[in-house]
Write an enzyme that holds these catalytic residues in place. Structure first.
Site, PDB file in Angstrom:
ATOM      1  N   SER A   1      -0.984  -6.187  -2.786  1.00  0.00           N
ATOM      2  CA  SER A   1      -1.591  -5.125  -1.746  1.00  0.00           C
ATOM      3  C   SER A   1      -1.914  -5.617  -0.444  1.00  0.00           C
ATOM      4  CB  SER A   1      -2.785  -4.751  -2.525  1.00  0.00           C
ATOM      5  OG  SER A   1      -3.121  -3.248  -2.616  1.00  0.00           O
TER       6      SER A   1
ATOM      7  N   THR B   1      -8.833  -5.115  -3.390  1.00  0.00           N
ATOM      8  CA  THR B   1      -7.067  -5.341  -3.647  1.00  0.00           C
ATOM      9  C   THR B   1      -7.186  -6.796  -4.066  1.00  0.00           C
ATOM     10  OG1 THR B   1      -4.970  -5.131  -3.160  1.00  0.00           O
ATOM     11  CG2 THR B   1      -6.452  -5.669  -1.592  1.00  0.00           C
ATOM     12  N   TYR B   2      -5.950  -7.444  -3.801  1.00  0.00           N
ATOM     13  CA  TYR B   2      -5.698  -8.887  -4.129  1.00  0.00           C
ATOM     14  C   TYR B   2      -4.891  -9.348  -3.004  1.00  0.00           C
ATOM     15  CZ  TYR B   2      -1.515  -7.987  -6.450  1.00  0.00           C
ATOM     16  OH  TYR B   2      -0.156  -7.501  -6.824  1.00  0.00           O
TER      17      TYR B   2
ATOM     18  N   GLY C   1       2.083  -1.767  -0.969  1.00  0.00           N
ATOM     19  CA  GLY C   1       2.110  -0.944  -2.356  1.00  0.00           C
ATOM     20  C   GLY C   1       1.036   0.363  -1.976  1.00  0.00           C
TER      21      GLY C   1
ATOM     22  N   ALA D   1      -2.132   0.458  -1.245  1.00  0.00           N
ATOM     23  CA  ALA D   1      -2.776   0.278  -0.101  1.00  0.00           C
ATOM     24  C   ALA D   1      -2.073   0.519   1.210  1.00  0.00           C
ATOM     25  CB  ALA D   1      -3.329  -1.407   0.067  1.00  0.00           C
TER      26      ALA D   1
END
Length: 117
Positions: free
Chosen positions: A25, A57-58, A73, A75
């Site tokens: 993300s 997100t990460y 993705g 995001a």
């Protein structure tokens, strides 16, 4: 008692890439990750100053000193190239740890290089 407290804040990085069909993300330059004490896979809040969107997100590690900030993705639908962000990370701290807590504040320039800490 444990409290969730601000651990680090990266201010004003610029989105330079959008990758809709990509794993993950947000990709962040490894140099910024190190300065902000971020690990790959760590959850972050991302605030988009241009459109007001805030999402969790990460982190994915980007090439060191590349200046990469990429929304990946789903995001990628939440920003545009050139948007300015704020990236926040948090951690759980005990009451004793809070007394010694010093959050990391990282400000970057227009090339996503560290300007101030």
């Amino acid at each position: 008692m444990m409290r969730i407290m601000l651990k680090s804040k990266v201010t004003y990085p610029t989105v330079v890439e959008l990758e809709l069909y990509y794993k993950g993300s947000i990709t962040i330059d490894q140099r910024l990750m190190e300065a902000a004490d971020l690990y790959e896979g760590e959850r972050v809040d991302v605030l988009n100053l241009n459109n007001g969107v805030r999402f969790q997100t990460y982190v994915i590690t980007g090439k060191k000193d590349s200046g990469i900030i990429a929304l990946n993705g789903p995001a990628a639908r939440l920003g545009c190239k050139g948007d300015k962000l704020i990236i926040l990370s948090y951690a759980y701290y005990s009451e004793e740890e809070i007394k010694k807590l010093t959050a990391k504040f990282i400000e970057v320039n227009n090339e996503n290089k560290i300007k101030n800490t």
